[in-house]
Design a protein around this motif. Sequence first.
Motif, PDB file in Angstrom:
ATOM      1  N   ILE A 150      -6.436  15.854  -7.495  1.00  0.00           N
ATOM      2  CA  ILE A 150      -5.872  14.524  -7.288  1.00  0.00           C
ATOM      3  C   ILE A 150      -6.803  13.669  -6.430  1.00  0.00           C
ATOM      4  O   ILE A 150      -7.238  14.094  -5.353  1.00  0.00           O
ATOM      5  CB  ILE A 150      -4.486  14.599  -6.609  1.00  0.00           C
ATOM      6  N   ILE A 151      -7.106  12.472  -6.921  1.00  0.00           N
ATOM      7  CA  ILE A 151      -7.810  11.447  -6.158  1.00  0.00           C
ATOM      8  C   ILE A 151      -6.842  10.278  -6.022  1.00  0.00           C
ATOM      9  O   ILE A 151      -6.405   9.718  -7.029  1.00  0.00           O
ATOM     10  CB  ILE A 151      -9.101  10.998  -6.863  1.00  0.00           C
ATOM     11  N   ALA A 152      -6.486   9.927  -4.796  1.00  0.00           N
ATOM     12  CA  ALA A 152      -5.456   8.908  -4.581  1.00  0.00           C
ATOM     13  C   ALA A 152      -6.057   7.632  -4.004  1.00  0.00           C
ATOM     14  O   ALA A 152      -6.751   7.666  -2.990  1.00  0.00           O
ATOM     15  CB  ALA A 152      -4.388   9.441  -3.637  1.00  0.00           C
ATOM     16  N   ASP A 153      -5.807   6.505  -4.667  1.00  0.00           N
ATOM     17  CA  ASP A 153      -6.151   5.192  -4.135  1.00  0.00           C
ATOM     18  C   ASP A 153      -4.946   4.653  -3.379  1.00  0.00           C
ATOM     19  O   ASP A 153      -3.808   4.794  -3.830  1.00  0.00           O
ATOM     20  CB  ASP A 153      -6.527   4.226  -5.260  1.00  0.00           C
ATOM     21  N   ASP A 154      -5.193   3.987  -2.253  1.00  0.00           N
ATOM     22  CA  ASP A 154      -4.079   3.536  -1.425  1.00  0.00           C
ATOM     23  C   ASP A 154      -3.499   2.207  -1.891  1.00  0.00           C
ATOM     24  O   ASP A 154      -2.288   2.026  -1.896  1.00  0.00           O
ATOM     25  CB  ASP A 154      -4.520   3.418   0.042  1.00  0.00           C
ATOM     26  N   ALA A 155      -4.353   1.254  -2.280  1.00  0.00           N
ATOM     27  CA  ALA A 155      -3.862  -0.087  -2.622  1.00  0.00           C
ATOM     28  C   ALA A 155      -4.739  -0.737  -3.693  1.00  0.00           C
ATOM     29  O   ALA A 155      -5.434  -1.720  -3.433  1.00  0.00           O
ATOM     30  CB  ALA A 155      -3.805  -0.963  -1.373  1.00  0.00           C
ATOM     31  N   PRO A 156      -4.728  -0.200  -4.915  1.00  0.00           N
ATOM     32  CA  PRO A 156      -5.529  -0.807  -5.982  1.00  0.00           C
ATOM     33  C   PRO A 156      -5.009  -2.192  -6.348  1.00  0.00           C
ATOM     34  O   PRO A 156      -3.832  -2.500  -6.149  1.00  0.00           O
ATOM     35  CB  PRO A 156      -5.369   0.173  -7.149  1.00  0.00           C
ATOM     36  N   ASP A 157      -5.888  -3.019  -6.898  1.00  0.00           N
ATOM     37  CA  ASP A 157      -5.551  -4.399  -7.245  1.00  0.00           C
ATOM     38  C   ASP A 157      -5.570  -4.566  -8.762  1.00  0.00           C
ATOM     39  O   ASP A 157      -6.633  -4.574  -9.379  1.00  0.00           O
ATOM     40  CB  ASP A 157      -6.559  -5.347  -6.589  1.00  0.00           C
TER      41      ASP A 157
ATOM     42  N   LYS B 250       0.181   1.193  -9.904  1.00  0.00           N
ATOM     43  CA  LYS B 250      -0.683   1.219  -8.725  1.00  0.00           C
ATOM     44  C   LYS B 250      -0.564   2.494  -7.905  1.00  0.00           C
ATOM     45  O   LYS B 250      -1.381   2.728  -7.018  1.00  0.00           O
ATOM     46  CB  LYS B 250      -0.357   0.019  -7.821  1.00  0.00           C
ATOM     47  N   VAL B 251       0.428   3.312  -8.183  1.00  0.00           N
ATOM     48  CA  VAL B 251       0.692   4.468  -7.323  1.00  0.00           C
ATOM     49  C   VAL B 251      -0.092   5.697  -7.789  1.00  0.00           C
ATOM     50  O   VAL B 251      -0.444   5.811  -8.968  1.00  0.00           O
ATOM     51  CB  VAL B 251       2.198   4.786  -7.281  1.00  0.00           C
ATOM     52  N   PRO B 252      -0.388   6.635  -6.876  1.00  0.00           N
ATOM     53  CA  PRO B 252      -1.193   7.810  -7.225  1.00  0.00           C
ATOM     54  C   PRO B 252      -0.359   8.955  -7.782  1.00  0.00           C
ATOM     55  O   PRO B 252       0.863   9.009  -7.610  1.00  0.00           O
ATOM     56  CB  PRO B 252      -1.810   8.206  -5.880  1.00  0.00           C
ATOM     57  N   LEU B 253      -1.026   9.879  -8.433  1.00  0.00           N
ATOM     58  CA  LEU B 253      -0.390  11.113  -8.876  1.00  0.00           C
ATOM     59  C   LEU B 253       0.077  11.932  -7.673  1.00  0.00           C
ATOM     60  O   LEU B 253      -0.469  11.811  -6.570  1.00  0.00           O
ATOM     61  CB  LEU B 253      -1.385  11.953  -9.692  1.00  0.00           C
ATOM     62  N   LYS B 254       1.099  12.762  -7.910  1.00  0.00           N
ATOM     63  CA  LYS B 254       1.563  13.713  -6.902  1.00  0.00           C
ATOM     64  C   LYS B 254       1.548  15.120  -7.517  1.00  0.00           C
ATOM     65  O   LYS B 254       1.193  15.298  -8.689  1.00  0.00           O
ATOM     66  CB  LYS B 254       2.964  13.344  -6.422  1.00  0.00           C
ATOM     67  N   GLU B 255       1.968  16.105  -6.747  1.00  0.00           N
ATOM     68  CA  GLU B 255       1.776  17.497  -7.144  1.00  0.00           C
ATOM     69  C   GLU B 255       2.443  17.842  -8.478  1.00  0.00           C
ATOM     70  O   GLU B 255       1.840  18.495  -9.336  1.00  0.00           O
ATOM     71  CB  GLU B 255       2.293  18.426  -6.039  1.00  0.00           C
ATOM     72  N   ARG B 256       3.701  17.440  -8.656  1.00  0.00           N
ATOM     73  CA  ARG B 256       4.396  17.790  -9.897  1.00  0.00           C
ATOM     74  C   ARG B 256       3.781  17.081 -11.097  1.00  0.00           C
ATOM     75  O   ARG B 256       3.610  17.684 -12.162  1.00  0.00           O
ATOM     76  CB  ARG B 256       5.886  17.469  -9.802  1.00  0.00           C
ATOM     77  N   THR B 257       3.499  15.798 -10.943  1.00  0.00           N
ATOM     78  CA  THR B 257       2.934  15.076 -12.094  1.00  0.00           C
ATOM     79  C   THR B 257       1.514  15.557 -12.391  1.00  0.00           C
ATOM     80  O   THR B 257       1.109  15.611 -13.554  1.00  0.00           O
ATOM     81  CB  THR B 257       2.978  13.557 -11.869  1.00  0.00           C
ATOM     82  N   TRP B 258       0.766  15.921 -11.360  1.00  0.00           N
ATOM     83  CA  TRP B 258      -0.573  16.467 -11.587  1.00  0.00           C
ATOM     84  C   TRP B 258      -0.501  17.772 -12.385  1.00  0.00           C
ATOM     85  O   TRP B 258      -1.359  18.042 -13.231  1.00  0.00           O
ATOM     86  CB  TRP B 258      -1.284  16.692 -10.258  1.00  0.00           C
ATOM     87  N   HIS B 259       0.531  18.561 -12.146  1.00  0.00           N
ATOM     88  CA  HIS B 259       0.706  19.794 -12.922  1.00  0.00           C
ATOM     89  C   HIS B 259       0.714  19.489 -14.419  1.00  0.00           C
ATOM     90  O   HIS B 259       0.026  20.165 -15.203  1.00  0.00           O
ATOM     91  CB  HIS B 259       2.020  20.477 -12.529  1.00  0.00           C
TER      92      HIS B 259
ATOM     93  N   SER C  80       0.853  -1.186   0.000  1.00  0.00           N
ATOM     94  CA  SER C  80       0.000   0.000   0.000  1.00  0.00           C
ATOM     95  C   SER C  80       0.885   1.231   0.000  1.00  0.00           C
ATOM     96  O   SER C  80       2.039   1.185   0.457  1.00  0.00           O
ATOM     97  CB  SER C  80      -0.915   0.027   1.231  1.00  0.00           C
ATOM     98  N   THR C  81       0.352   2.332  -0.499  1.00  0.00           N
ATOM     99  CA  THR C  81       1.121   3.574  -0.515  1.00  0.00           C
ATOM    100  C   THR C  81       1.449   4.025   0.903  1.00  0.00           C
ATOM    101  O   THR C  81       2.556   4.500   1.185  1.00  0.00           O
ATOM    102  CB  THR C  81       0.332   4.670  -1.255  1.00  0.00           C
ATOM    103  N   THR C  82       0.509   3.861   1.823  1.00  0.00           N
ATOM    104  CA  THR C  82       0.727   4.267   3.217  1.00  0.00           C
ATOM    105  C   THR C  82       1.901   3.526   3.835  1.00  0.00           C
ATOM    106  O   THR C  82       2.800   4.135   4.445  1.00  0.00           O
ATOM    107  CB  THR C  82      -0.547   4.009   4.045  1.00  0.00           C
ATOM    108  N   SER C  83       1.934   2.196   3.680  1.00  0.00           N
ATOM    109  CA  SER C  83       3.022   1.392   4.235  1.00  0.00           C
ATOM    110  C   SER C  83       4.344   1.731   3.568  1.00  0.00           C
ATOM    111  O   SER C  83       5.373   1.877   4.231  1.00  0.00           O
ATOM    112  CB  SER C  83       2.723  -0.099   4.076  1.00  0.00           C
ATOM    113  N   ARG C  84       4.310   1.858   2.269  1.00  0.00           N
ATOM    114  CA  ARG C  84       5.523   2.157   1.506  1.00  0.00           C
ATOM    115  C   ARG C  84       6.184   3.440   2.007  1.00  0.00           C
ATOM    116  O   ARG C  84       7.376   3.494   2.263  1.00  0.00           O
ATOM    117  CB  ARG C  84       5.146   2.281   0.032  1.00  0.00           C
ATOM    118  N   GLU C  85       5.382   4.497   2.176  1.00  0.00           N
ATOM    119  CA  GLU C  85       5.935   5.782   2.572  1.00  0.00           C
ATOM    120  C   GLU C  85       6.382   5.781   4.036  1.00  0.00           C
ATOM    121  O   GLU C  85       7.386   6.412   4.378  1.00  0.00           O
ATOM    122  CB  GLU C  85       4.912   6.891   2.293  1.00  0.00           C
ATOM    123  N   ALA C  86       5.666   5.043   4.895  1.00  0.00           N
ATOM    124  CA  ALA C  86       6.045   4.974   6.306  1.00  0.00           C
ATOM    125  C   ALA C  86       7.361   4.220   6.499  1.00  0.00           C
ATOM    126  O   ALA C  86       8.257   4.673   7.237  1.00  0.00           O
ATOM    127  CB  ALA C  86       4.937   4.304   7.114  1.00  0.00           C
ATOM    128  N   VAL C  87       7.496   3.063   5.833  1.00  0.00           N
ATOM    129  CA  VAL C  87       8.738   2.289   5.942  1.00  0.00           C
ATOM    130  C   VAL C  87       9.895   3.056   5.323  1.00  0.00           C
ATOM    131  O   VAL C  87      11.014   3.065   5.850  1.00  0.00           O
ATOM    132  CB  VAL C  87       8.574   0.900   5.281  1.00  0.00           C
TER     133      VAL C  87
END
Length: 323
Positions: free
Chosen positions: A226-233, A240-249, A131-138
């Motif tokens: 930006i609409i971010a999904d945490d863990a798409p299948d 599977k990862v969401p857009l961020k500020e620069r890429t959304w630009h 998941s994006t949450t776990s990835r960023e925390a670790v």
Amino acid sequence: MKDATDMYIPTFQDVLDAHARVKPYIHRTPVLTSAYLNELTGAELFFKCENFQKAGAFKVRGASNAVFGLRDDQLEAGVATHSSGNHALSLSYAAGRRGIPCHVVMPRTAPEAKKAAVRGYGGIITECEPSTTSREAVFAEVQAATGAEFVHPYNDPRVIAGQGTCSLELMEQANDLDAVVAPIGGGGMVSGTCLTLSNIAPDTEIYAAEPLNADDAARSFRAGHIIADDAPDTIADGLKVPLKERTWHFVSNYVTDVLTATEDEIVDAMKLTWQRMKIVMEASCAPPLATILKNPELFAGKRVGVIITGGNVDMNNLPWTLK
């Protein structure tokens, strides 16, 4: 340049500088065509084959630009990132060429072929949950422990500029394209494509393609934020990862549309490319062809660039054997 949030957005000069910087460490990948796929789609397709790239993926462009742009005082601690695979192995490749350590956080479910490639290039893996949450925390823990320079897999101006070198080559190899279609996950490749084409071919339409099961970019595009999904299948593990500020630009300002494909359509397009073009590409590369086949009215009669982003496939888990 800066955008409204005072965030640095790479420029076309950054792409040109990146191309000069990474040339010794990457391939100028070929552009292939297929009479069969042209007939099937009604378009003239030009496949930019980053599956033949160093480390097996386009990601080595952005990773090499970041690594070889480091100052001497940044080298001892090395670099670090989080990635489902291709950025991890590409950053490991580039770090190995510069002789510095590379720490990568990868989901425990990432393909074993990609984990093996990371280790083969000297990368040090720490696993996380998928998941994006776990990835960023670790990752925060790893970076705090190592002090390594963070090279984000896509929301990094050095990475976006490096990815922009792919479409720079494509337009030299197959000029006068009416449209270019690239896969989108976090949006690094699409952002680089937008950056380059908006400067050298502003009339060329840019389409992003993603799995319906991970359609946060399409929903973001339609919602205007930006609409971010945490863990798409999805079998397209690199998307599977969401857009961020620069890429959304870049997506919000330059993309013509974001198209989606079902899991079955992705598998069928992947298999079709293997069968007809005799090249290996991974599932994350298949949405562009899948969406061209699904939306023939958008592309019929046009010259269309299709970016095949990578070929790092787990041969023991091919998607059509799992259906």
